[in-house]
Design a protein around this motif. Structure first.
Motif, PDB file in Angstrom:
ATOM      1  N   THR A   1     -14.069 -59.073  12.087  1.00 14.18           N
ATOM      2  CA  THR A   1     -15.440 -59.337  12.019  1.00 14.18           C
ATOM      3  C   THR A   1     -15.568 -60.559  13.221  1.00 14.18           C
ATOM      4  O   THR A   1     -16.435 -60.424  14.140  1.00 14.18           O
ATOM      5  CB  THR A   1     -15.854 -59.549  10.892  1.00 14.18           C
ATOM      6  N   ILE A   2     -14.881 -61.570  12.767  1.00 16.49           N
ATOM      7  CA  ILE A   2     -15.108 -62.733  13.331  1.00 16.49           C
ATOM      8  C   ILE A   2     -14.583 -62.549  14.939  1.00 16.49           C
ATOM      9  O   ILE A   2     -15.274 -63.066  15.871  1.00 16.49           O
ATOM     10  CB  ILE A   2     -14.475 -64.085  12.781  1.00 16.49           C
ATOM     11  N   CYS A   3     -13.543 -61.963  15.180  1.00 16.49           N
ATOM     12  CA  CYS A   3     -12.973 -61.702  16.635  1.00 16.49           C
ATOM     13  C   CYS A   3     -13.973 -60.907  17.252  1.00 16.49           C
ATOM     14  O   CYS A   3     -14.095 -61.108  18.669  1.00 16.49           O
ATOM     15  CB  CYS A   3     -11.594 -61.212  16.534  1.00 16.49           C
ATOM     16  N   LEU A   4     -14.424 -59.835  16.597  1.00 15.63           N
ATOM     17  CA  LEU A   4     -15.292 -58.908  17.429  1.00 15.63           C
ATOM     18  C   LEU A   4     -16.532 -59.677  17.706  1.00 15.63           C
ATOM     19  O   LEU A   4     -17.077 -59.589  18.984  1.00 15.63           O
ATOM     20  CB  LEU A   4     -15.840 -57.814  16.380  1.00 15.63           C
ATOM     21  N   LEU A   5     -17.206 -60.671  16.876  1.00 18.45           N
ATOM     22  CA  LEU A   5     -18.245 -61.400  17.367  1.00 18.45           C
ATOM     23  C   LEU A   5     -17.938 -62.326  18.476  1.00 18.45           C
ATOM     24  O   LEU A   5     -18.702 -62.854  19.476  1.00 18.45           O
ATOM     25  CB  LEU A   5     -18.652 -62.223  16.002  1.00 18.45           C
ATOM     26  N   PHE A   6     -16.697 -62.886  18.378  1.00 18.04           N
ATOM     27  CA  PHE A   6     -16.243 -63.992  19.280  1.00 18.04           C
ATOM     28  C   PHE A   6     -15.963 -63.304  20.623  1.00 18.04           C
ATOM     29  O   PHE A   6     -16.389 -63.915  21.624  1.00 18.04           O
ATOM     30  CB  PHE A   6     -14.741 -64.366  18.932  1.00 18.04           C
ATOM     31  N   GLN A   7     -15.609 -61.929  20.742  1.00 16.73           N
ATOM     32  CA  GLN A   7     -15.439 -61.221  22.070  1.00 16.73           C
ATOM     33  C   GLN A   7     -16.863 -61.113  22.586  1.00 16.73           C
ATOM     34  O   GLN A   7     -17.160 -61.106  23.773  1.00 16.73           O
ATOM     35  CB  GLN A   7     -14.688 -60.052  21.881  1.00 16.73           C
TER      36      GLN A   7
ATOM     37  N   VAL B   1     -10.047 -62.198  26.761  1.00 17.76           N
ATOM     38  CA  VAL B   1      -8.601 -61.816  26.541  1.00 17.76           C
ATOM     39  C   VAL B   1      -8.018 -62.138  24.947  1.00 17.76           C
ATOM     40  O   VAL B   1      -7.384 -61.600  24.419  1.00 17.76           O
ATOM     41  CB  VAL B   1      -7.792 -62.543  27.678  1.00 17.76           C
ATOM     42  N   MET B   2      -8.451 -63.426  24.543  1.00 15.72           N
ATOM     43  CA  MET B   2      -7.833 -64.076  23.103  1.00 15.72           C
ATOM     44  C   MET B   2      -8.532 -63.197  22.031  1.00 15.72           C
ATOM     45  O   MET B   2      -7.957 -62.907  21.222  1.00 15.72           O
ATOM     46  CB  MET B   2      -8.313 -65.426  23.201  1.00 15.72           C
ATOM     47  N   ALA B   3      -9.866 -63.023  22.324  1.00 17.40           N
ATOM     48  CA  ALA B   3     -10.378 -62.318  21.325  1.00 17.40           C
ATOM     49  C   ALA B   3      -9.858 -60.841  21.087  1.00 17.40           C
ATOM     50  O   ALA B   3      -9.638 -60.434  20.018  1.00 17.40           O
ATOM     51  CB  ALA B   3     -11.917 -62.041  21.717  1.00 17.40           C
ATOM     52  N   ARG B   4      -9.575 -60.124  22.262  1.00 15.70           N
ATOM     53  CA  ARG B   4      -9.000 -58.860  22.350  1.00 15.70           C
ATOM     54  C   ARG B   4      -7.634 -59.012  21.776  1.00 15.70           C
ATOM     55  O   ARG B   4      -7.079 -57.915  21.043  1.00 15.70           O
ATOM     56  CB  ARG B   4      -8.841 -58.331  23.743  1.00 15.70           C
ATOM     57  N   LEU B   5      -6.884 -59.965  22.000  1.00 13.44           N
ATOM     58  CA  LEU B   5      -5.542 -60.141  21.341  1.00 13.44           C
ATOM     59  C   LEU B   5      -5.575 -60.099  19.882  1.00 13.44           C
ATOM     60  O   LEU B   5      -4.752 -59.481  19.275  1.00 13.44           O
ATOM     61  CB  LEU B   5      -4.829 -61.325  22.152  1.00 13.44           C
ATOM     62  N   MET B   6      -6.516 -60.809  19.235  1.00 11.02           N
ATOM     63  CA  MET B   6      -6.567 -61.051  17.908  1.00 11.02           C
ATOM     64  C   MET B   6      -6.972 -59.659  17.209  1.00 11.02           C
ATOM     65  O   MET B   6      -6.674 -59.390  16.177  1.00 11.02           O
ATOM     66  CB  MET B   6      -7.431 -62.234  17.502  1.00 11.02           C
ATOM     67  N   ILE B   7      -7.919 -59.190  18.030  1.00  7.64           N
ATOM     68  CA  ILE B   7      -8.250 -57.698  17.561  1.00  7.64           C
ATOM     69  C   ILE B   7      -7.258 -56.781  17.376  1.00  7.64           C
ATOM     70  O   ILE B   7      -7.106 -55.994  16.460  1.00  7.64           O
ATOM     71  CB  ILE B   7      -9.677 -57.174  18.328  1.00  7.64           C
ATOM     72  N   GLY B   8      -6.562 -56.794  18.512  1.00  7.37           N
ATOM     73  CA  GLY B   8      -5.410 -55.939  18.480  1.00  7.37           C
ATOM     74  C   GLY B   8      -4.277 -56.334  17.443  1.00  7.37           C
ATOM     75  O   GLY B   8      -3.854 -55.258  16.653  1.00  7.37           O
ATOM     76  N   ILE B   9      -3.977 -57.544  17.113  1.00 11.73           N
ATOM     77  CA  ILE B   9      -3.085 -57.949  15.953  1.00 11.73           C
ATOM     78  C   ILE B   9      -3.887 -57.400  14.718  1.00 11.73           C
ATOM     79  O   ILE B   9      -3.045 -56.703  13.738  1.00 11.73           O
ATOM     80  CB  ILE B   9      -3.002 -59.222  15.830  1.00 11.73           C
TER      81      ILE B   9
ATOM     82  N   GLY C   1     -19.030 -53.341  16.583  1.00 11.31           N
ATOM     83  CA  GLY C   1     -17.999 -53.176  15.663  1.00 11.31           C
ATOM     84  C   GLY C   1     -18.024 -54.020  14.567  1.00 11.31           C
ATOM     85  O   GLY C   1     -17.332 -53.732  13.468  1.00 11.31           O
ATOM     86  N   ALA C   2     -18.557 -55.171  14.811  1.00  6.58           N
ATOM     87  CA  ALA C   2     -18.454 -56.372  13.613  1.00  6.58           C
ATOM     88  C   ALA C   2     -19.156 -56.001  12.437  1.00  6.58           C
ATOM     89  O   ALA C   2     -19.183 -55.976  11.278  1.00  6.58           O
ATOM     90  CB  ALA C   2     -19.036 -57.534  14.243  1.00  6.58           C
ATOM     91  N   ILE C   3     -20.289 -54.861  12.715  1.00  7.93           N
ATOM     92  CA  ILE C   3     -21.058 -54.249  11.781  1.00  7.93           C
ATOM     93  C   ILE C   3     -19.958 -53.429  10.548  1.00  7.93           C
ATOM     94  O   ILE C   3     -20.167 -53.587   9.501  1.00  7.93           O
ATOM     95  CB  ILE C   3     -22.089 -53.265  12.097  1.00  7.93           C
ATOM     96  N   PHE C   4     -19.220 -52.609  11.204  1.00  4.84           N
ATOM     97  CA  PHE C   4     -18.414 -51.709  10.632  1.00  4.84           C
ATOM     98  C   PHE C   4     -17.352 -52.355   9.821  1.00  4.84           C
ATOM     99  O   PHE C   4     -16.730 -52.349   8.606  1.00  4.84           O
ATOM    100  CB  PHE C   4     -17.655 -50.675  11.349  1.00  4.84           C
ATOM    101  N   SER C   5     -16.701 -53.635  10.436  1.00  2.82           N
ATOM    102  CA  SER C   5     -15.682 -54.398   9.873  1.00  2.82           C
ATOM    103  C   SER C   5     -16.224 -55.249   8.663  1.00  2.82           C
ATOM    104  O   SER C   5     -15.595 -55.383   7.733  1.00  2.82           O
ATOM    105  CB  SER C   5     -15.022 -55.285  11.005  1.00  2.82           C
ATOM    106  N   PHE C   6     -17.478 -55.589   8.820  1.00  9.68           N
ATOM    107  CA  PHE C   6     -18.024 -56.315   7.967  1.00  9.68           C
ATOM    108  C   PHE C   6     -18.310 -55.716   6.693  1.00  9.68           C
ATOM    109  O   PHE C   6     -18.136 -56.068   5.536  1.00  9.68           O
ATOM    110  CB  PHE C   6     -19.341 -57.112   8.261  1.00  9.68           C
ATOM    111  N   ALA C   7     -18.672 -54.537   6.815  1.00 13.60           N
ATOM    112  CA  ALA C   7     -18.996 -53.449   5.741  1.00 13.60           C
ATOM    113  C   ALA C   7     -17.487 -53.138   4.812  1.00 13.60           C
ATOM    114  O   ALA C   7     -17.813 -53.026   3.749  1.00 13.60           O
ATOM    115  CB  ALA C   7     -19.526 -52.140   6.258  1.00 13.60           C
ATOM    116  N   GLN C   8     -16.457 -53.033   5.884  1.00 14.61           N
ATOM    117  CA  GLN C   8     -15.231 -52.726   5.108  1.00 14.61           C
ATOM    118  C   GLN C   8     -14.862 -54.043   4.483  1.00 14.61           C
ATOM    119  O   GLN C   8     -14.362 -53.872   3.230  1.00 14.61           O
ATOM    120  CB  GLN C   8     -14.053 -52.607   6.221  1.00 14.61           C
TER     121      GLN C   8
END
Length: 252
Positions: free
Chosen positions: A1-7, A17-25, A85-92
């Motif tokens: 959620t944090i990384c999605l908002l960050f990107q 790029v850094m946000a996408r990297l963290m989201i990928g992990i 995507g942050a909406i769905f990840s926060f709901a999760q």
């Protein structure tokens, strides 16, 4: 959620790029944990269907992203597309509080009473369910004892009883990636544009819709038709589709 908002709020390419990297992990961890968790909480008769539902949810997400791609694929709307995507990840995260711990993990950590309570929550408390829970806990204890033995990649290759399943699992994953489906999804709009499609974007959405439809059929047929039949049929379909895509006049 944090990384999605960050990107979504990124002010430079490096931030993005850094946000996408963290989201990928994070996505990689979820890709491993979710099927494993579903397999450990599901009853045997529903294990195949629940495992396929995970894939169904993924392809529905891909279709949603494709649908939103055209109206939100411009500047500055792309930020909303990345942030949705942050909406769905926060709901999760919120719903994850209500999810019980894996009974198999509890058994592996010698927390048998908690595992039995979790199974009662998942299976019910009637007499038939209690008998099934006892058998399931005994089976988990046996598996836990086996898993205490040291295991390595070399042992998977050396032991004849483990070598064949290991090779099958690796081969299936490799051929799945080499089948070309990623190229189709990533460059489908370009393919349809080269084929003189009136609306290449619509073609991409239709690909996503067919993907959802096919996965929905797999969910329904997984425990009826059997895994091997569906795997063989899918491999045949991918082979024919790849040949048609490669040798079609528009690809020359």
């Amino acid at each position: 959620t944090i990384c999605l908002l960050f990107q979504a709020c990124s002010m430079s390419v490096m931030w993005l790029v850094m946000a996408r990297l963290m989201i990928g992990i994070s996505c990689g961890g979820n890709t491993v944990a979710v099927p494993l968790y579903l397999g450990e909480i599901a009853p045997v008769n529903l294990r195949g269907m629940l495992g396929t539902l995970n894939q169904f949810a993924m392809v529905v997400g891909i279709l949603l992203a494709q649908i939103l791609g055209k109206p939100l694929g411009r500047d500055p709307e792309w930020r909303y597309l990345l942030g949705i995507g942050a909406i769905f990840s926060f709901a999760q995260v919120c719903l994850g509080v209500c999810v019980p711990e894996s009974p198999r993990w509890l058994v592996m950590n010698n927390r048998i009473p908690e595992a039995e309570k979790t199974l009662e929550l998942l299976r019910g408390t009637d007499e038939d369910a209690k008998k099934y829970i006892e058998i399931e806990v005994e089976s988990m204890l046996e598996l836990a004892e086996e898993e205490k033995q040291e295991m390595s990649v070399t042992s998977l290759v050396r032991k004849p009883t483990l070598r064949f399943p290991f090779m099958v699992g690796v081969a299936l994953q490799l051929f799945q990636q080499w089948s070309g489906i990623n190229a189709v999804f990533y460059y489908s709009t370009g393919f349809f544009a080269s084929a003189k499609f009136a609306d290449p974007y619509l073609g991409t959405v239709l690909c996503g819709f067919v993907n959802v439809l096919a996965t929905g059929f797999a969910v329904e047929l997984m425990d009826r038709a059997g895994r091997k039949a569906l795997l063989t049929l899918s491999a045949l379909g991918m082979t024919l589709s790849s040949i048609l895509l490669t040798f079609s006049p528009s690809s020359q």
